[in-house]
Design an enzyme around this catalytic site. Structure first.
Site, PDB file in Angstrom:
ATOM      1  N   GLY A  23       0.804  -1.225   0.000  1.00 18.43           N
ATOM      2  CA  GLY A  23       0.000   0.000   0.000  1.00 18.43           C
ATOM      3  C   GLY A  23       0.834   1.270   0.000  1.00 18.43           C
ATOM      4  O   GLY A  23       0.341   2.342   0.345  1.00 18.43           O
ATOM      5  N   ASP A  44      -1.203   7.777  -7.137  1.00 17.93           N
ATOM      6  CA  ASP A  44       0.129   7.225  -6.916  1.00 17.93           C
ATOM      7  C   ASP A  44       1.155   7.822  -7.886  1.00 17.93           C
ATOM      8  O   ASP A  44       2.254   8.218  -7.488  1.00 17.93           O
ATOM      9  CB  ASP A  44       0.103   5.698  -7.063  1.00 17.93           C
ATOM     10  CG  ASP A  44      -0.866   5.063  -6.066  1.00 17.93           C
ATOM     11  OD1 ASP A  44      -1.166   5.701  -5.051  1.00 17.93           O
ATOM     12  OD2 ASP A  44      -1.312   3.932  -6.320  1.00 17.93           O
TER      13      ASP A  44
END
Ligand code: GLA
Length: 376
Positions: free
Chosen positions: A109, A157
């Protein structure tokens, strides 16, 4: 042999705004010091030869002209996908030999995939003499992940890997892609930011992530908005008669609001660097972290037992707050705590894990760091 270029892209932790990115809401990530390094040399034969220090098999060799979604699987799909997406966007990427190395845990994660994509993307662009603005590159790397790898992820991200600044978190409006750099220097306020890897790995290509995305899209359709990010008042969600869709949407709307609230607190006059008042700000942020975790656990249902136990133990051991980060169903928790409590907190979380027969967690200092860059 031609000279090698060495590029680095960081992983990220997210202060707030999980599963809000593909809903065009707000996110507030910061780059970590840990990441992926890509050492690349140009080749004249149109091949991409990929090696990973973490996967010591034979190198993966692909012909750039033969790249198509599904043609490469496993870790190499991420860098190969980036070459494919760059070419699909009209950029004349040349063949290269690329060796990657990482000090990020995979499936934890902290965005090891985007770090891999972005370090390779920058290396390939530079070796090929191609110049792509970073925001456009983030979109290209996301396309690699969505269409080549097949994970229906959002833009957080890649944006964090390419746009974050040292000592800052990045407030990103995923609807407009507008960004604000928000000062975030916990150490200067005597605060420790800790990523706790629960050692339960997740896979974003698995069905749950896509299912949540589909539920959010269904909720937006029923509300008549292009995406849930357009909803700012939770009362508007009363129009959703399906209780499951209402809970999913409530998570998105409240998490996006929490991201903005934390950014506003950090931007407050002298908020972060001045010792006076700093602990109040972190107490405020910590409460929002705890709320955010509860929302991910109860409304969005993407948490997992090790994350819930980590948050509970961390708070009992004196953290201001803690929450899971990333897509969920495995991965890490981010905790903010008075620096002096770090040792006791680590011991308490480790004890909780071993007491329940779980693999001991791992800890990473989360220092707000610069975005991707060339090292050599
Ligand atoms: C993963 C995805 C991101 C985002 C997060 C949840 O990390 O790659 O796009 O959706 O999950 O916030």
């Amino acid at each position: 042999m031609t000279a090698a270029e060495v590029w680095f892209a960081p992983g990220r932790a997210n202060l707030m705004g999980e599963h809000t990115d593909y809903n065009e809401g707000f996110v507030l990530p910061f780059a970590l010091a840990q990441g992926v390094t890509a050492t690349a040399r140009v080749r004249d034969d149109g091949l991409l030869v990929l090696r990973s220090r973490q996967v010591p098999d034979a190198p993966v060799t692909v012909d750039l002209d033969a790249l198509a979604p599904g043609s490469v699987t496993g870790w190499a799909a991420y860098p190969a996908g980036v070459a494919w997406a760059l070419r699909a966007a009209g950029h004349a990427v040349r063949g290269a030999s690329v060796d990657v190395d990482s000090d990020l845990p995979v499936g934890a994660g902290v965005s090891s995939s985007a770090a891999l994509e972005c370090s390779v993307a920058l290396a390939l662009c530079s070796l090929s003499g191609v110049s792509v603005p970073r925001r456009a590159l983030a979109t290209i790397a996301k396309r690699a992940e969505n269409e080549f790898v097949g994970a229906p992820t959002g833009i957080i991200d890649q944006s964090a890997a390419l746009l974050c600044e040292e000592g800052h978190a990045l407030l990103l409006d995923c609807g407009t892609l507008g960004t604000t750099q928000v000062p975030f220097r916990p150490a200067a306020a005597g605060v420790s930011a800790l990523v706790i890897d629960t050692r339960v790995t997740h896979a974003l290509v698995s069905g749950e992530y896509a299912a949540r995305r589909a539920e959010c899209e269904a909720a937006a359709r029923l509300l008549g908005v292009p995406a849930l990010g357009a909803v700012t008042d939770v009362r508007d969600l009363d129009r959703l008669t399906d209780p499951l869709l209402r809970r999913r949407a409530r998570h998105v709307v409240t998490d996006s609001a929490r991201a903005r609230a934390i950014a506003a607190a950090l931007e407050g006059p002298g908020a972060v660097d001045a010792a006076v008042g700093a602990s109040n700000i972190y107490a405020f942020i910590g409460k929002l972290l705890i709320e955010g975790h509860a929302s991910l656990r109860d409304d969005f249902e993407v948490s997992w037992p090790e994350a819930d136990a980590t948050v509970e133990t961390a708070v009992a051991a004196g953290a201001y707050g803690a929450k899971m980060i990333g897509g969920g169903f495995g991965g890490s928790v981010l905790a903010l705590l008075p620096a002096g409590r770090a040792g006791a907190l680590r011991a308490a979380v480790t004890e909780t894990f071993t007491g329940r027969g779980w693999k001991p967690p791992e800890f990473l200092d989360a220092v707000p760091s610069p975005a991707a860059r060339r090292l050599f």
